[in-house]
Design a protein around this motif. Sequence first.
Motif, mmCIF file in Angstrom:
data_model
loop_
_atom_site.group_PDB
_atom_site.id
_atom_site.type_symbol
_atom_site.label_atom_id
_atom_site.label_comp_id
_atom_site.label_asym_id
_atom_site.label_seq_id
_atom_site.Cartn_x
_atom_site.Cartn_y
_atom_site.Cartn_z
ATOM 1 N N CYS A 66 1.014 -1.482 0.641
ATOM 2 C CA CYS A 66 0.412 -0.374 -0.345
ATOM 3 C C CYS A 66 0.939 1.223 -0.288
ATOM 4 C CB CYS A 66 -0.565 -0.109 1.121
ATOM 5 S SG CYS A 66 -0.044 -0.351 2.646
ATOM 6 N N SER A 122 -3.039 -2.840 4.982
ATOM 7 C CA SER A 122 -4.647 -2.251 4.695
ATOM 8 C C SER A 122 -4.788 -1.133 5.760
ATOM 9 C CB SER A 122 -5.296 -3.412 4.950
ATOM 10 O OG SER A 122 -5.205 -4.105 4.095
ATOM 11 N N PHE A 139 -2.271 1.361 5.553
ATOM 12 C CA PHE A 139 -1.602 2.574 5.075
ATOM 13 C C PHE A 139 -0.522 2.925 5.818
ATOM 14 C CE2 PHE A 139 -5.869 2.461 3.466
ATOM 15 C CZ PHE A 139 -5.790 2.333 2.394
ATOM 16 N N THR A 185 -10.221 3.452 2.027
ATOM 17 C CA THR A 185 -10.646 1.522 1.979
ATOM 18 C C THR A 185 -11.753 1.382 0.848
ATOM 19 O OG1 THR A 185 -9.347 0.788 4.073
ATOM 20 C CG2 THR A 185 -11.329 -1.006 2.896
ATOM 21 N N LEU A 235 -4.960 -0.646 -4.007
ATOM 22 C CA LEU A 235 -4.338 -0.088 -2.567
ATOM 23 C C LEU A 235 -3.899 1.073 -2.357
ATOM 24 C CD1 LEU A 235 -2.094 -3.031 -0.828
ATOM 25 C CD2 LEU A 235 -4.717 -3.160 -0.708
ATOM 26 N N ASN A 236 -4.879 1.905 -3.880
ATOM 27 C CA ASN A 236 -3.898 3.413 -3.827
ATOM 28 C C ASN A 236 -4.955 3.941 -4.477
ATOM 29 O OD1 ASN A 236 -3.052 6.055 -4.237
ATOM 30 N ND2 ASN A 236 -1.062 5.151 -5.345
#
Length: 508
Positions: A110, A329, A331, A403, A481-482
Amino acid sequence: MNNNQMPVGDLMNASLPHISGNFGNIFHSDNYDHYRSAVEETLDLVGTFLHRNQKPFSGIEAKEMKGMVQQIDLNQKLSSYQELLDEVDTIYVKHATAFHLPQYVAHLNCPIVIPALAGEILVSAINSSQDTYDQSAGGTFMERKLIDWTAEQLGYSPDKSDGVFTAGGSQSNLMGLVMMRDCFSQKRYNHTIKLDGLPQEAGRFRIFVSDKSHFSNLKNASIMGLGEKSIVKVPTDERFCMDIALLKKYIKREEQMGNIPIGIVATAGTTDFGNVDPLEDIANIAEQYNIWMHVDAAYGCALLLSEKYRHLLNGIERADSVTIDYHKSFFQPISSSAFIVKNKRELRILKHHADYLNPAEMDEEEIPAQINKSIIQSTRRFDALKLWFTLRMMGKEQLAEYTDTVIDLTKDVASMIRENADFELLSDTDLSVLVFRYIRPDVEDLNALNQYIKMKLFYSGEVLVASTKADGNFYLKFTFLNPITTTEDVHQILNKIKAHGEDFGTAN
């Protein structure tokens, strides 16, 4: 006012003990200017990395990279930080993978939030060790409070649950399996593995996982002396989630063979497909057989913060233990993970006493020691501080927004792929992983076609995608994840994939 009460600015100018001799590199008040200068020069290189790197990878080949590093003479010191930073830039920073760029859609890496990076400065500089109170003081209670906060998100009672920060999901999963094995042996046979080793029956212990679960389950079973044979892989359904009917069938089959079920590992967010096993159903089966349920939520723990998608984890509150990876998850910078157990009394299985750290006569309520909960780490960084910085500066809601943004993006991209005749989507996802492949009617070997595309992207450095195999076939994989990544970014990535795919055959 004593020094502990002085404002930071006054403390900088206060009269403090001085050091003499050739100790200018020791972190000390006399050397603060040296420290600050070194950090500022390094920060300039961080800025260079951010502004110069416009694609996620340089494309350098491993052979060339190895040669550059091998020619460095570590016995010859450098003359300045600038010389050092130039060297590190050449052999590392210029070629480091840029996870923060939208064109990086490969693995579970992430982008990281700035408050956590600020916390990292204190973590490294003060260098507390979290094993005992006398090495961490406030850090002990800050970590414990974050464990309690995480337990609340899981639906556990903070008064009854407990846990500890770990180096990563594989370590947390190991702790889950150790607790599963040892608690079962204690309750079923009144046998204490910590003191007496494995019981005679251990060779027949069986742990049930899905065939898409994390590979650490096999490695951990080997480390624990149960062998990989103790891991029973249950096939998955059409969404690549554990098949509950087959789980029941496999448990009965193992019992009929004379083997002993001791627990189930559910996966909340598989690495390849991002899907969540049916947690409620698995909890029912674990209760029926009176065996341990561990949830590997290293990836799916992000759902804990989301009002929109939290329901996907319904049933996790019934698990005996859970793996959390904040560095996947939440960050956070690596490493930042945790192992949480529903019943804190079970953690006593892990406790060992050392006279110089946590002697048996020490009152744990008065002087707590986190080492009592750690399975393999004594000296341990205060990684919890990074999460503390993050929650206090951003709050749970902003992390949840990130998220939700990523999951919403994934749904949009799934629709894009389905609607494009040049691509074939293998499965949908609960989280943010999409497995697909490029197809050409005139190409018979689609595996070779997609392998070619991946390597072309990798060595150009323009886009990094991952890959996996399903039923022996090679697929490309997006992992989102970004929250900065947009559908337009992904549209451009798909165009690049298509362009390389069209070259296949003509460029060989």
